[in-house]
Design a protein around this motif. Structure first.
Motif, short mmCIF file in Angstrom:
data_model
loop_
_atom_site.label_atom_id
_atom_site.label_comp_id
_atom_site.label_asym_id
_atom_site.label_seq_id
_atom_site.Cartn_x
_atom_site.Cartn_y
_atom_site.Cartn_z
N PRO A 1 -21.21 -66.77 3.50
CA PRO A 1 -22.31 -67.71 3.79
C PRO A 1 -22.12 -69.01 2.99
O PRO A 1 -21.75 -68.97 1.81
N ARG A 2 -22.35 -70.15 3.67
CA ARG A 2 -22.18 -71.45 3.04
C ARG A 2 -23.47 -72.24 3.11
O ARG A 2 -24.12 -72.28 4.15
N THR A 3 -23.79 -72.89 2.03
CA THR A 3 -24.95 -73.77 1.98
C THR A 3 -24.51 -75.14 1.50
O THR A 3 -23.78 -75.25 0.51
N LEU B 1 -31.28 -69.18 -3.26
CA LEU B 1 -30.06 -68.87 -2.52
C LEU B 1 -29.39 -67.60 -3.03
O LEU B 1 -28.73 -66.90 -2.27
N ASP C 1 -25.76 -73.30 6.24
CA ASP C 1 -27.16 -73.41 5.85
C ASP C 1 -27.27 -74.80 5.22
O ASP C 1 -26.35 -75.23 4.52
N ARG D 1 -21.93 -66.15 -1.72
CA ARG D 1 -22.33 -67.41 -1.09
C ARG D 1 -21.56 -68.54 -1.76
O ARG D 1 -21.27 -68.48 -2.95
#
Length: 147
Positions: free
Chosen positions: A95-97, A145, A120, A16
């Motif tokens: 996945p990116r937050t 996360l 996200d 992530r």
């Protein structure tokens, strides 16, 4: 900018990517594309291509943390902010937050990514230096996360 470039270069090594109240560039963006309000301030303080450490008062640090930041901060090459990044989209598979610290100036970037595909989105009710102003909340969010 560095997190986006690092993720682009080694996406297979990441589970992530977390953008903590930061730039979230697209291909061809630079810091001034993302935060034009910072360009004059940053470039006016640069000397020999280096931006001196940003005064702790400007980044939302509390007075009791000013000495800590002054001791540990270092210069930033102006090119890190001024040069456009070249992104191919390789990091978009990771996945990116985006975590917006709601008492900072990164609101326009947060607004752009909030509903964007592949992001996200989270918020922390604190200033830009969340690791100092809200360490427990930030740690809890990062642990969540990482789970």
């Amino acid at each position: 900018m560095p997190v986006a470039v690092a993720a682009e270069r080694a996406p297979e090594r990441l589970a992530r990517v977390v953008y903590l109240d930061s730039f979230a560039p697209r291909d061809g963006d630079c810091a001034w594309t993302e935060r034009p309000d910072l360009e004059r301030f940053m470039t006016s303080h640069a000397e020999d291509g280096l931006i001196p450490p940003i005064p702790p008062e400007y980044v939302g640090a509390e007075p009791e943390h000013h000495h800590l930041l002054r001791e540990r901060q270092t210069t930033t090459p102006l090119r890190c902010l001024a040069e456009p990044v070249g992104l191919t989209g390789a990091a978009e598979a990771v996945p990116r937050t985006y975590v917006w610290c709601t008492k900072s100036g990164f609101g326009p970037i947060a607004k752009r990514v909030r509903g964007a595909h592949g992001w996200d989105y989270r918020e922390l009710d604190t200033k830009h230096m969340a690791m100092l102003t809200a360490p427990r909340d930030l740690a809890a969010l990062l642990l969540e996360l990482a789970a």
